[in-house]
Scaffold this active site. Structure first.
Site, PDB file in Angstrom:
ATOM      1  N   ASP A  71      -0.612   1.024   9.583  1.00  0.00           N
ATOM      2  CA  ASP A  71      -0.314   0.461   8.244  1.00  0.00           C
ATOM      3  C   ASP A  71      -1.586   0.064   7.186  1.00  0.00           C
ATOM      4  O   ASP A  71      -2.817  -0.395   7.899  1.00  0.00           O
ATOM      5  CB  ASP A  71       0.436  -1.053   8.552  1.00  0.00           C
ATOM      6  CG  ASP A  71       0.681  -2.000   7.582  1.00  0.00           C
ATOM      7  OD1 ASP A  71       0.303  -1.511   6.453  1.00  0.00           O
ATOM      8  OD2 ASP A  71       1.432  -2.760   7.712  1.00  0.00           O
ATOM      9  N   LEU A  72      -1.555   0.739   6.188  1.00  0.00           N
ATOM     10  CA  LEU A  72      -2.786   0.573   5.439  1.00  0.00           C
ATOM     11  C   LEU A  72      -3.058  -1.066   4.939  1.00  0.00           C
ATOM     12  O   LEU A  72      -1.980  -1.727   4.446  1.00  0.00           O
ATOM     13  CB  LEU A  72      -2.764   1.234   4.175  1.00  0.00           C
ATOM     14  CG  LEU A  72      -3.373   2.786   4.016  1.00  0.00           C
ATOM     15  CD1 LEU A  72      -3.813   3.331   5.348  1.00  0.00           C
ATOM     16  CD2 LEU A  72      -1.880   3.764   3.808  1.00  0.00           C
ATOM     17  N   TYR A  76      -2.105  -1.489  -2.514  1.00  0.00           N
ATOM     18  CA  TYR A  76      -2.283  -1.519  -3.676  1.00  0.00           C
ATOM     19  C   TYR A  76      -3.883  -1.961  -4.235  1.00  0.00           C
ATOM     20  O   TYR A  76      -4.609  -1.223  -5.092  1.00  0.00           O
ATOM     21  CB  TYR A  76      -1.202  -2.110  -4.574  1.00  0.00           C
ATOM     22  CG  TYR A  76       0.165  -1.452  -4.485  1.00  0.00           C
ATOM     23  CD1 TYR A  76       0.504  -0.463  -3.882  1.00  0.00           C
ATOM     24  CD2 TYR A  76       0.961  -1.878  -5.437  1.00  0.00           C
ATOM     25  CE1 TYR A  76       1.648   0.148  -3.768  1.00  0.00           C
ATOM     26  CE2 TYR A  76       2.412  -1.499  -5.527  1.00  0.00           C
ATOM     27  CZ  TYR A  76       2.707  -0.300  -4.626  1.00  0.00           C
ATOM     28  OH  TYR A  76       3.876   0.106  -4.413  1.00  0.00           O
ATOM     29  N   ARG A 108      -6.335 -13.507  -0.551  1.00  0.00           N
ATOM     30  CA  ARG A 108      -5.375 -14.363   0.416  1.00  0.00           C
ATOM     31  C   ARG A 108      -6.235 -15.443   1.129  1.00  0.00           C
ATOM     32  O   ARG A 108      -5.437 -16.620   1.517  1.00  0.00           O
ATOM     33  CB  ARG A 108      -5.192 -13.316   1.530  1.00  0.00           C
ATOM     34  CG  ARG A 108      -4.060 -12.232   0.921  1.00  0.00           C
ATOM     35  CD  ARG A 108      -3.649 -11.312   2.121  1.00  0.00           C
ATOM     36  NE  ARG A 108      -3.193 -10.195   1.586  1.00  0.00           N
ATOM     37  CZ  ARG A 108      -2.526  -9.307   2.127  1.00  0.00           C
ATOM     38  NH1 ARG A 108      -2.305  -9.252   3.602  1.00  0.00           N
ATOM     39  NH2 ARG A 108      -2.038  -8.272   1.586  1.00  0.00           N
ATOM     40  N   ASP A 163       2.905   2.604   2.343  1.00  0.00           N
ATOM     41  CA  ASP A 163       1.536   2.418   3.124  1.00  0.00           C
ATOM     42  C   ASP A 163       1.609   2.392   4.568  1.00  0.00           C
ATOM     43  O   ASP A 163       0.892   1.734   5.414  1.00  0.00           O
ATOM     44  CB  ASP A 163       1.182   0.956   2.658  1.00  0.00           C
ATOM     45  CG  ASP A 163       2.068  -0.139   2.996  1.00  0.00           C
ATOM     46  OD1 ASP A 163       3.103   0.247   3.290  1.00  0.00           O
ATOM     47  OD2 ASP A 163       1.642  -1.561   2.929  1.00  0.00           O
ATOM     48  N   GLU A 164       2.664   2.829   5.302  1.00  0.00           N
ATOM     49  CA  GLU A 164       2.809   2.974   6.567  1.00  0.00           C
ATOM     50  C   GLU A 164       3.206   4.303   7.137  1.00  0.00           C
ATOM     51  O   GLU A 164       4.090   5.029   6.352  1.00  0.00           O
ATOM     52  CB  GLU A 164       4.116   1.904   6.979  1.00  0.00           C
ATOM     53  CG  GLU A 164       3.492   0.405   6.845  1.00  0.00           C
ATOM     54  CD  GLU A 164       4.702  -0.632   7.178  1.00  0.00           C
ATOM     55  OE1 GLU A 164       5.517  -0.397   8.287  1.00  0.00           O
ATOM     56  OE2 GLU A 164       4.787  -1.546   6.725  1.00  0.00           O
TER      57      GLU A 164
END
Length: 762
Positions: A71-72, A76, A108, A163-164
């Site tokens: 998983d990146l 984005y 975040r 992304d996965e």
DNA sequence: GTGGATGAG
DNA sequence: CATTCTCATCCAC
């Protein structure tokens, strides 16, 4: 029916007295390893949880597989930080309309959550840097490169969103374990553990496999970082569900392995329904309506209770997932089955405004289709009408003539596609009366290669039917149980031709009849032939012959660079890796990066792309030459450097100071500098297993990359059939009821979509 | 094949 | 809750 994470295919096959045997002898090959024990031996006599006693909730594969999920990190945002590294230490949000769709980890830390409104995000973090992410071009292209890179480690890569990726590394692990002293092997990264449980290690051998899996996952992540500059998280476990869930345990830029003895305690950490991929909004609501509020309440629920509301299959799937059981295979999905572009807005209320919107969407889609190399046979328009409190979408679709893409330049193609779109719009709304749309989506589906599989098949299968001036095509006889006959006179009968009314005469015409027939799943596939005659029309520039030739060239090129390479199954030889890698990377730069940072859709004047047209020259009427050329070009072009023109074009259009593509190209080019060996192919052709309907002598003279591709294709098809058998035989173990036989009839496994059928199916 | 429902990121 | 901009599968028609 909802989308399920776990596909139910257990109803395939019916009564079969030999099924018990099947399980035993099929398993080793299905697992890719004779050394791996049969699954029944692998199932842990685990802590017997009462509600797991239902047989359908038990895995048939045990711990035999090793699955990696990658998983990146904040994908984005990462792509934007690569484009503009000064964003790295600033709080960054990716904006689509008035929403922050994702944020980097700096943001975040400042409390900006994903999918929050811009307004709220800016209140929490006034210095939030916003970059528009409405144009997905860069994300899509980077995502493609990620999948391609991972495909070099192992052929089984399944994308999930941009992304996965899931990888089944079972075979890789096995081959590495045979040459490694596993006693000294220690896992890389984290492993999930719980204080709440003391578990004795599973003795089936999965510990070594998962440990090796963690090393492979680390190599994959390191490669993504060194070649593409992307950080990622990985999860390693014995199935997709667990790999995905456990990978999220240490974010960002880290990895976690789940050793099997921890599975139960790990699953018990999930309590909310929506934490299980596959239980979405609708199912969650339905469950709550049944009084099932959370996973603790779901897990002990009998299948029969859920089956009333969801159907047996979905009920079983849900329960299995809730228990951490997931036998679904990792399936390479190949190139996208649809290309769509959409825009949402406050209001579009006039036909000219709608036309303008649709024009923009279609322009982008034409570009994407051109670079993809396939042509769409259907177009769908979706709109969202303004209804306060509702986001309901409606769509209309229609077939479009492939001739549009073969015969016309892009300007007239746009014009004609717009007409089709307007036609569809008028099916959705009365454009003469006031209307209020808030979204328009245009989607091209039913994508097919310009050179058909049939054409290639007929090139080397016996008997080779190549009448002069005729191209033989074949249709694969996998049908849905219907039998019928259809006579096709010409493409004027295409629905698009009717829509447009004034299409020029078709340049192809079907001489024979196509007929559809039922084909039993176990018998060799029937192939029906029909013949398409190419009329000689204009002798000069824009004639049908020239355009056919163009399409052949384009196809050859795309095989080497575009979506085709993306989905091509690569062997594990290093030379093979470097070839495709460098080629793709370089050619990838030939496309103009969209200006994402500005947040503007591309507004520059739109030029007609005629540069791809075939060079002028005399043309042999015998289309078999074209097929040969197509095959040859797929080899030659694969090694070709990008043309000067395309490189110049890309750099002159590139407005950002640090484009991802540029840096990627450099990295990838380095790679190719090191390794320039030609593609290797098995020397002893006699050892290669080829289908019975293939003429080996013709096969032997094919270019090596074509051979490789076909071999990969056949192997994949074989694997697929083995999976089918496996699933069919495993359904034996399920409780029998009336449903299983009826759904066995109606439910066909999806047709094999492997490299060749994808490339050449018509 | 068509169009909606549903679900994934 | 969806919101965005995709992409996929399933199912009744």
């Amino acid at each position: 029916m909802e989308r399920r994470w776990e596909e139910e295919q257990n109803d395939i096959g019916g009564e079969d007295p030999e099924e018990e045997d099947d399980v035993d002898w099929r398993m080793p090959s299905a697992l890719g390893s004779p050394s791996i024990k049969a699954p029944s031996m692998l199932i842990q006599p685990s802590s017997s949880i009462a509600h797991r006693s239902e047989t359908c909730l038990q895995s048939k594969l045990g711990h035999s597989r090793t699955i990696v999920h990658i998983d990146l990190d904040c994908f984005y945002a990462q792509v934007e930080m690569l484009r503009n590294p000064t964003l790295r230490d600033k709080p960054l949000g990716i904006q689509q309309k008035n929403i922050v769709v994702t944020t980097n980890y700096v943001a975040r830390a400042r409390g900006v959550s994903k999918l929050s409104y811009i307004k709220e995000a800016l209140i929490k973090c006034p210095d939030l840097v916003l970059v528009s992410g409405e144009d997905l071009t860069n994300y899509r292209e980077t995502s493609t490169k990620v999948t391609e890179l991972l495909e070099q480690f192992c052929p089984l890569v399944e994308r999930l969103g941009f992304d996965e990726n899931f990888m089944d590394v079972t075979k890789l692990v096995e081959s590495r374990l045979t040459s490694t002293d596993s006693k000294k092997l220690v896992h890389i990264g984290h492993s999930y553990e719980s204080d709440a449980q003391i578990a004795t290690q599973c003795q089936c051998g999965c510990r070594d496999r998962l440990t090796m899996g963690s090393h492979i996952a680390k190599e994959m992540r390191d490669t993504l970082k060194s070649k593409l500059g992307l950080t990622s998280c990985a999860g390693v476990a014995t199935n997709k569900l667990l790999a995905k869930l456990v990978g999220a345990h240490h974010k960002p830029n880290d990895q976690t392995v789940l050793f099997s003895e921890w599975t139960d305690s790990f699953m018990q950490t999930f309590t909310k329904l929506r934490q299980i991929p596959g239980i979405g909004h609708s199912s969650g609501k339905k469950l709550k309506g049944m009084g099932i509020q959370n996973l603790e309440e779901l897990r002990p629920t009998p299948v029969s209770t859920l089956a009333d509301q969801f159907g047996k299959q979905q009920a079983e799937t849900m329960l299995r997932l809730a228990h951490g059981v997931d036998d679904t295979p990792v399936v390479s999905k190949g190139p996208p089955q649809s290309l769509s572009d959409e825009d949402s807005f406050k209001k579009v209320g006039t036909l000219p405004a709608a036309k303008e919107m649709m024009t923009g969407l279609i322009k982008n889609l034409i570009k994407r289709l051109r670079s993809d190399g396939r042509i769409p046979y259907t177009m769908r328009l979706t709109v969202r009408k303004y209804v306060p409190g509702s986001w309901h979408r409606e769509s209309r679709q229609t077939g479009i003539s492939p001739n549009l893409f073969q015969k016309h330049d892009d300007a007239s193609l746009l014009e004609q596609l717009l007409e089709v779109a307007v036609g569809l719009l008028q099916k959705l709304i009365d454009t003469n009366r006031p209307f209020h749309l808030t979204l328009i989506n245009i989607c091209f589906t039913n994508l097919r290669s310009k050179v058909t599989k049939g054409a290639i098949d007929s090139f080397f299968s016996k008997p080779a039917v190549k009448p002069k001036g005729l191209v033989t095509l074949q249709s694969q006889g996998m049908c849905d149980g219907k039998t019928g006959e259809m006579e096709v006179h010409s493409s004027k009968d295409d629905s698009i031709a009717n829509e447009l009314g004034d299409l020029p005469a078709a340049n192809t015409e079907v001489v024979d009849k196509m007929h559809f027939g039922t084909v039993s799943g176990h018998k060799p596939r029937e192939e029906e032939r029909y013949v398409i005659k190419h009329k000689q029309k204009q002798p000069s520039s824009s004639g049908s012959v020239a355009s056919f030739r163009t399409s052949v060239n384009v196809t050859g090129k795309v095989e080497a660079e575009g979506s085709k390479s993306f989905f091509k199954k690569l062997g594990s030889s290093p030379s093979n890796k470097s070839k495709s890698l460098s080629c793709r990377g370089e050619l990838g730069t030939a496309r103009k990066p969209e200006s994402v940072a500005t947040g503007l859709r591309e507004q520059s004047s739109w030029t007609v792309d005629t540069a791809r047209d075939a060079p002028e020259g005399e043309f042999d009427e015998d289309n078999s030459l074209l097929l040969e050329e197509a095959i040859r070009s797929s080899q030659n072009v694969a090694l070709k450097q990008p043309s000067k023109r395309t490189l110049e074009e890309s750099s002159s259009h590139d407005t950002t100071e640090c484009s991802v593509d540029d840096s990627l190209a450099k990295r990838l080019k380095n790679d190719s500098d090191h390794e320039t060996k030609p593609t290797t192919i098995k020397q002893n052709m006699e050892e290669i297993e080829i289908p019975p309907d293939i003429d080996r002598s013709v096969f032997n003279v094919l270019p090596s990359n074509m051979k490789e591709e076909l071999i990969a294709d056949w192997e994949r098809e074989k694997r697929r059939r083995e999976d089918e058998c496996l699933l069919a035989s495993s359904s034996q173990n399920l409780p029998k009821n009336k449903k299983s036989s009826s759904s066995a009839k109606k439910k066909q496994l999806p047709a094999v979509r492997n490299t060749i059928t994808k490339y050449f199916k018509h």
